[in-house]
Design a protein around this motif. Structure first.
Motif: not given
Lengths: 284, 224
Positions: A51, A54-55, A96-98, A259-260, B59, B62-66, B77, B98-100, B102-103, B133
């Motif tokens: 976390d 990623l944060g 799956v995280k960006d 791709g990210r 799932l 999570a990928e909405a950003g890219r 989201r 979640g990442t920041a 997603e949160r 943020r």
């Protein structure tokens, strides 16, 4: 000069380092998940670490004008501790995280059966998630470790062109290159590679698919080694285009396979793209 | 289709729009299939932590950003959470895992998804971070409705400390009006800044001015 450090553990570094790195031209980093020096005792400890990768850490990097991405994995050393291996079952929700641009660091430490299982499972995860893999080669018994790594990669579903073999040196570079993998070199103050040997290897093997990193962490290491290699390359007669290829374009192309990769500072989209990734052209 | 969905679709390219449509459908299907069992009245820790196989739309969340681009990720989201009619356990899980970014989306979606104060732990968690943020997303309408007076005052100070414009604070005028304790805290903070030779943020004076408007008796006052 724009620099992408493709392997650095910023969690262990200070804001002074971020400032010095920016001043030296570093505009992007990838932080691989790895061992923290102090062994972890439960999967939850990994989740807090992931976390953070990623944060908090990308947020911290952004304050200093540096784009931060990470790679996520169960590292080879802790793959041997049965208290830690349940992490493997939870990796998918991180992959799956960006901000995740590869699976890593995976690979061998002591070449045990537990490490075999973790490496094979995580190469499969990389293939499943369409991510490249950052593979650490062992410090002890390095050439045997490289060969065993190449065997496992060959048996996996992941194309060797999607694999970056890291911590290479004079004894391992040729076989890694012949296998079609990307070639990673960690430049350290007194172990792994140094600037002079790095330049000699570049003269022999060329800049194609070569990535140079500082692998700076909590041990004796130098987050400005990337810049020092760039200067040593120029002093040895390499062109600025060669330096840019090794220290910017190659990491962008390799991690761009995900791709990210987003190299624009937040809120400053330029619209420029490279293989589906938006790119901030550093080097002002 | 909601207005924000139509606006988002118009802003996306073909592949992102196709992804959005497909994912919103998956979320809506999920909402239908789980309607009988969901509820937001209380939080069952087991249902937060249990993750047999995450629903497909989670799932995709999570990928909405890219898929949609960073500029549209919040909207995409939030739409997903609404389409899935995410319950308290789900928003709590997505926040925790979640990442920041997603949160942020979870915080922004709270007012329509959770009606009572049960999601306050998420708001409070975000207010403990130092990430502007998250703090900006945490001081929206849900906090205005449910945060108690002490927590709300500290949220205002937090915004001033880390540079979140108080324009982000929902119902600022209503809640600040006649709040003598907030006025004292702001005054003390201004004195501390002045003693240190540091500038006092303009926003502090703005909020201080709001506290000095006469109270109307019915302004939320959830002292605890």
């Amino acid at each position: 000069m724009r620099i992408f450090d493709p392997h650095i553990h910023m969690t262990s570094r200070t804001t002074d380092d971020y400032e010095a790195m920016y001043a030296a031209g570093v505009r992007a980093v990838v932080e691989p998940a790895f061992w923290l020096g102090q062994p972890r005792t439960s999967p939850a400890s990994f989740y807090d670490y992931f976390d953070g990768l990623l944060g908090w850490e990308p947020f911290r990097a952004a304050q200093y004008g540096i784009a931060h991405h990470c790679t996520i994995a169960l590292n080879p050393k802790e793959a041997n501790d049965p208290r830690c291996t349940p992490v493997l079952d939870q990796l998918s929700r991180y992959l799956v995280k960006d901000g995740v641009v590869a699976v890593g660091e995976i690979g061998y430490d002591s070449m045990t059966p537990a490490e075999d299982r973790a490496l094979a499972a995580q190469l499969q995860l990389a293939a499943d998630h369409e991510l490249p893999a950052l593979v650490h080669t062992p410090h002890r018994d390095k050439l045997a470790g490289l060969r065993r790594t190449l065997d496992v990669v060959a048996e996996s579903a992941l194309d060797p062109q999607w694999v970056l073999l890291d911590h290479l040196n004079e004894t391992t570079v040729k076989e890694a290159k012949d296998a079609g993998c990307w070639l990673g070199f960690s430049v350290y103050p007194d172990t792994k590679m140094d600037e002079v040997r790095m330049v000699a290897l570049l003269q022999t093997y060329g800049p194609e698919k070569v990535l140079v990193n500082s692998a700076a962490d909590w041990g004796r290491s130098d987050p400005l080694k990337t810049r020092k290699v760039a200067e040593a390359m120029l002093a040895a007669g390499f062109s600025e285009a060669d330096v840019d290829q090794v220290l910017w374009q190659n990491p962008v192309t390799f991690y761009g396979l995900s791709g990210r990769l987003v190299l624009d500072p937040p809120g400053k989209e330029t619209g420029a793209t490279h293989e589906g990734n938006s790119i901030r052209r550093g080097g002002e | 289709m909601t207005d924000s969905a139509a606006e988002l679709r118009a802003a996306l390219d073909d592949s992102a729009r196709a992804w959005l449509d497909k994912t919103l459908n998956q979320a809506a299907e999920h909402a239908k299939s789980s309607a009988a069992t969901s509820g937001t009245a209380s939080l069952d820790e087991a249902s937060v932590e249990q993750q047999p196989a995450p629903a497909l739309w989670e799932l995709r969340f999570a990928e909405a950003g890219r898929r949609c681009g960073a500029a549209h990720a919040d909207t995409a989201r939030v739409l997903l959470l609404q389409a899935a009619q995410a319950d308290l356990a789900t928003v709590t899980r997505l926040y925790r895992q979640g990442t920041a970014d997603e949160r942020r989306a979870v915080l922004l979606s709270l007012p329509p998804l959770v009606h009572g104060p049960q999601a306050l732990p998420l708001t409070e968690d975000a207010l403990r971070t130092n990430d502007p943020r998250l703090v900006a997303a945490a001081v929206g309408p849900y906090a205005a409705e449910h945060l108690d007076a002490h927590g709300w005052r500290h949220a205002i100070l937090k915004c001033l400390f880390i540079g979140v414009p108080v324009a982000a604070v929902a119902a600022l005028r209503t809640r600040a009006r006649g709040d003598a304790e907030l006025a004292r805290m702001l005054g003390d903070y201004a004195a501390e800044r002045t003693a240190a030779g540091r500038p006092v943020p303009d926003d502090l004076h703005r909020v201080l001015g709001l506290t000095q408007a006469p109270g109307e008796g019915h302004a939320p006052c959830k002292e605890s």
